[in-house]
Design a protein around this motif. Structure first.
Motif: not given
Ligand SMILES: CC(C)(COP(=O)(O)OP(=O)(O)OC[C@H]1O[C@@H](n2cnc3c(N)ncnc32)[C@H](O)[C@@H]1OP(=O)(O)O)[C@@H](O)C(=O)NCCC(=O)NCCS
Length: 199
Positions: A37-38, A104, A108-109, A113-115, A137-138, A142, A144, A148
């Motif tokens: 899924r990553s 990630f 971890a999603w 954590y990613a933010s 670029h995404l 995508n 999520a 982000l």
């Molecule tokens: C893209 C990716 C990194 C995003 O990860 P993510 O977990 O959605 O992003 P974040 O770490 O920012 O977390 C997002 C959620 O955590 C929540 N959050 C933020 N701070 C938080 C905290 N301190 N505690 C708990 N939850 C929190 C947010 O509300 C957010 O949810 P929302 O967007 O619905 O409001 C992940 O989907 C991933 O690794 N995907 C596969 C690889 C990929 O596609 N990479 C991008 C290539 S362009």
């Protein structure tokens, strides 16, 4: 001769430790990125050959492209002893621009954590290396990743239809960008600790 500044230093945030990627991280990253899924919206598949990944990481330890024009910066993101994923930047030194990326594992999603890791990296790229513009670029599918970058303040600047082709389908891409000055103005107290680098 002046010491070479550390362009890929350790970084930390309240919840995370960002370690400069080295060859020895290969086994933990094979584990952290094992879930397909990553890789749904990016080319490639989970790394399964630890030795091949070790060689790739060893090559990237130079931190520079062979012509010296770009910095290759990679951090492994840890929560405690658990590797969660990676944040990356390719810095074009002449343009003071960084193309950023992040991957990630699904465990971890949804926890921010990613933010948090991205904020630490962007803060360092601007304050430590003088980067003035970030680009991402995404794949348009995508959601999520789009959420982000928008949460970080990036704005969509382009749409490239048919930018890539992988996993049996065409990948259209959004291009997002963010001025580092705008980013730092919106993050006045960065949750970050890093040694000053300076180029
Ligand atoms: C893209 C990716 C990194 C995003 O990860 P993510 O977990 O959605 O992003 P974040 O770490 O920012 O977390 C997002 C959620 O955590 C929540 N959050 C933020 N701070 C938080 C905290 N301190 N505690 C708990 N939850 C929190 C947010 O509300 C957010 O949810 P929302 O967007 O619905 O409001 C992940 O989907 C991933 O690794 N995907 C596969 C690889 C990929 O596609 N990479 C991008 C290539 S362009």
């Amino acid at each position: 001769m002046p010491a070479q500044p550390d362009v890929n230093p350790p970084l930390s945030t309240p919840r995370l430790r960002l370690e400069p990627q080295v060859a020895a991280h290969a086994p933990v990253m094979v584990a952290a990125l094992a879930d397909p899924r990553s890789y749904l919206y990016i080319p490639g598949k989970p790394p399964s050959d630890t030795e091949a990944l070790r060689r790739r990481f060893a090559h990237q330890e130079s931190r520079r492209s062979p012509d010296g024009a770009n910095l290759w910066l990679n951090w492994i993101v840890y929560s405690g002893q658990t590797a969660l994923g990676t944040v990356q930047a390719t810095v074009q030194l002449a343009e003071r621009t960084a193309a950023v990326a992040y991957v990630f594992g699904p465990e971890a999603w949804g926890q921010g954590y990613a933010s948090e890791a991205m904020r630490a990296m962007l803060t360092f790229l601007h304050a430590g290396l003088g980067v003035e513009k970030f680009v991402a670029h995404l794949d348009t599918r995508n959601a999520a990743s789009r959420r982000l970058v928008e949460r970080l303040g990036f704005v969509q600047t382009d749409l490239i239809l048919g930018a890539d082709r992988f996993k049996g389908s065409v990948s259209d891409e959004y291009v997002y960008s963010l001025s580092a000055a705008v980013f730092s103005a919106s993050s006045p107290t960065p949750p970050l600790d890093f040694p000053p680098a300076g180029l």
